[in-house]
Design a protein around this motif. Structure first.
Motif, short mmCIF file in Angstrom:
data_model
loop_
_atom_site.label_atom_id
_atom_site.label_comp_id
_atom_site.label_asym_id
_atom_site.label_seq_id
_atom_site.Cartn_x
_atom_site.Cartn_y
_atom_site.Cartn_z
N PRO A 262 0.82 -1.22 0.00
CA PRO A 262 0.00 0.00 0.00
C PRO A 262 0.85 1.27 0.00
N LEU A 263 0.17 2.37 -0.23
CA LEU A 263 0.81 3.67 -0.09
C LEU A 263 1.14 3.87 1.38
N THR A 296 -5.13 -0.39 -7.03
CA THR A 296 -4.17 0.43 -6.27
C THR A 296 -4.70 0.70 -4.87
N GLY A 297 -5.83 0.09 -4.54
CA GLY A 297 -6.54 0.44 -3.32
C GLY A 297 -7.65 1.43 -3.62
N ARG A 298 -7.60 1.99 -4.85
CA ARG A 298 -8.62 2.97 -5.23
C ARG A 298 -9.15 2.75 -6.64
N GLU A 299 -8.30 2.25 -7.53
CA GLU A 299 -8.74 2.02 -8.92
C GLU A 299 -8.08 0.77 -9.47
N PRO A 314 0.71 1.95 -5.73
CA PRO A 314 0.39 0.95 -4.71
C PRO A 314 -0.21 -0.28 -5.40
N VAL A 315 -0.08 -1.44 -4.78
CA VAL A 315 -0.58 -2.69 -5.39
C VAL A 315 -1.36 -3.51 -4.36
N PHE A 316 -2.61 -3.84 -4.73
CA PHE A 316 -3.45 -4.77 -3.96
C PHE A 316 -3.89 -5.83 -4.97
N GLU A 322 -11.08 -10.36 -0.83
CA GLU A 322 -10.30 -9.52 0.07
C GLU A 322 -9.81 -8.24 -0.61
N VAL A 323 -9.45 -8.32 -1.89
CA VAL A 323 -9.04 -7.10 -2.61
C VAL A 323 -10.19 -6.11 -2.63
N GLU A 324 -11.41 -6.60 -2.83
CA GLU A 324 -12.58 -5.72 -2.87
C GLU A 324 -12.84 -5.07 -1.52
N VAL A 325 -12.67 -5.81 -0.43
CA VAL A 325 -12.88 -5.23 0.91
C VAL A 325 -11.87 -4.12 1.17
N ALA A 326 -10.58 -4.40 0.94
CA ALA A 326 -9.54 -3.41 1.20
C ALA A 326 -9.72 -2.18 0.32
N THR A 327 -10.10 -2.38 -0.94
CA THR A 327 -10.33 -1.26 -1.86
C THR A 327 -11.53 -0.44 -1.41
#
Length: 338
Positions: A262-263, A296-299, A314-316, A322-327
């Protein structure tokens, strides 16, 4: 069932109309170069390839000897085949043109010649990551701007992991497939076709030493994972961290999980830690084609319009759930502070 070699697989893809002869040759050449890198890495101290090269790359990072060797192997292998217009490496500031003495092709190749090279000296898996783009029409001398295409424009992406076995994971946008190097025969053989990453997982990979620098939504998300069964997620999570992106992503490709870089406050000015063109885009393409997600956590990573050859993000990525929850947590935080 009779083993399917990489060359046979590529011929079948050509017959199905999914790739052309030039792209097929390009992948063969990259795979052959990676076999040479595998030999170099396997020799370790006996090959005199361990330790620092005494130079820095364009990122300002100390280069390992194997970084330089791997970069040279890939450049040399791809110079003369007539399948490339130019290539770009994480280790070099500018794109590398194809020498005038050789014919030029219609593809652009980007690569991280030796990802995770800080792990070489301690004998932990490292790898090569690559991405293939189409050279814009009527461009005979590709410049930086010709490489700056969003990840959705990738024709192919792959990585090779140099571990107990040497593995090639490859996508042309029609599923993600794994090949294992048969060292006795000297060829890559299809070992898993149409890999699928489980949508849900209880395993995550992140560098926890950076926790104090993370943004609030990342703190919230990981805090919930660490709370386990008693927390809001209602289940226990395990953490893994190799510090070699290829190794961490390959674990996700094999058994599911999520990977986060993450950032944080230390790298915010740079935009992130990992390179969009050499790491994030190819890995996002591979993971999405295996049913996972990459943001990226946002897009969505593949939708980003690159602004520079060495741009960081940043990379998710990994298991979709789980990627969807964190984003979602990051987007909600942005809305709350808007």
């Amino acid at each position: 069932m009779k083993p399917v070699s990489l060359i046979q697989f590529l011929i079948e893809e050509r017959r199905a109309g999914r790739i052309n002869a030039e792209l097929s040759l390009l992948i063969e050449v990259v795979a052959r170069a990676c076999k040479r890198i595998a030999v170099a890495t396997s020799k370790g101290a006996l090959g005199g390839v361990l330790g620092n090269a005494g130079s820095d790359n364009v990122q300002g990072e100390a280069q390992k000897k194997l970084d330089v060797i791997s970069n040279e192997i890939l450049l040399e292998a791809n110079a003369w085949g007539g399948h490339l217009a130019a290539c770009a490496s994480e280790e070099m500031e500018d794109p590398q043109p194809i020498p005038d003495m050789y014919p030029k092709g219609n593809h652009l190749l980007l690569f991280d010649p030796l990802d995770g090279s800080s792990n070489i000296d301690v004998n932990i898996s490292v790898g090569t990551i690559f991405s293939v783009l189409r050279c814009p029409e009527h461009v005979t001398e590709p410049k930086v701007e010709d490489f700056l295409q969003p990840g959705t424009q990738q024709l192919a992406a792959g990585y090779v992991v140099y571990g107990p076995a040497t593995l090639l994971v490859l996508t042309f946008g029609h599923g993600t497939h794994e090949f294992t190097l048969d060292r006795e025969v000297g060829s890559f053989v299809l070992s898993r076709r149409d890999i699928r990453i489980p949508e849900q997982t209880a395993e995550f990979a992140i560098n926890m030493s950076n926790q104090r620098h993370w943004e609030a939504p990342m703190q919230r998300y990981v805090g919930e994972l660490l709370a386990g069964k008693e927390g809001p997620r209602g289940k226990d999570f395990n953490m893994r961290w190799v510090a070699s992106m290829v190794a961490d992503v390959h674990r996700i490709i094999t058994r599911g999980g999520v990977f986060f870089y993450p950032l944080d406050a230390k790298i915010k000015a740079k935009g992130g830690k990992l390179r969009l063109m050499y790491e994030a885009n190819p890995m996002a393409f591979i993971v999405e084609q295996a049913g996972g997600a990459a943001t990226t956590g946002r897009e969505r990573i593949l939708d980003i319009q690159p602004a520079g050859l060495h741009q960081r993000v940043p990379v998710f990525l990994g298991s979709r759930g789980e990627v969807e929850v964190a984003t979602r947590y990051h987007r909600e935080a942005d809305v709350a502070h808007a």
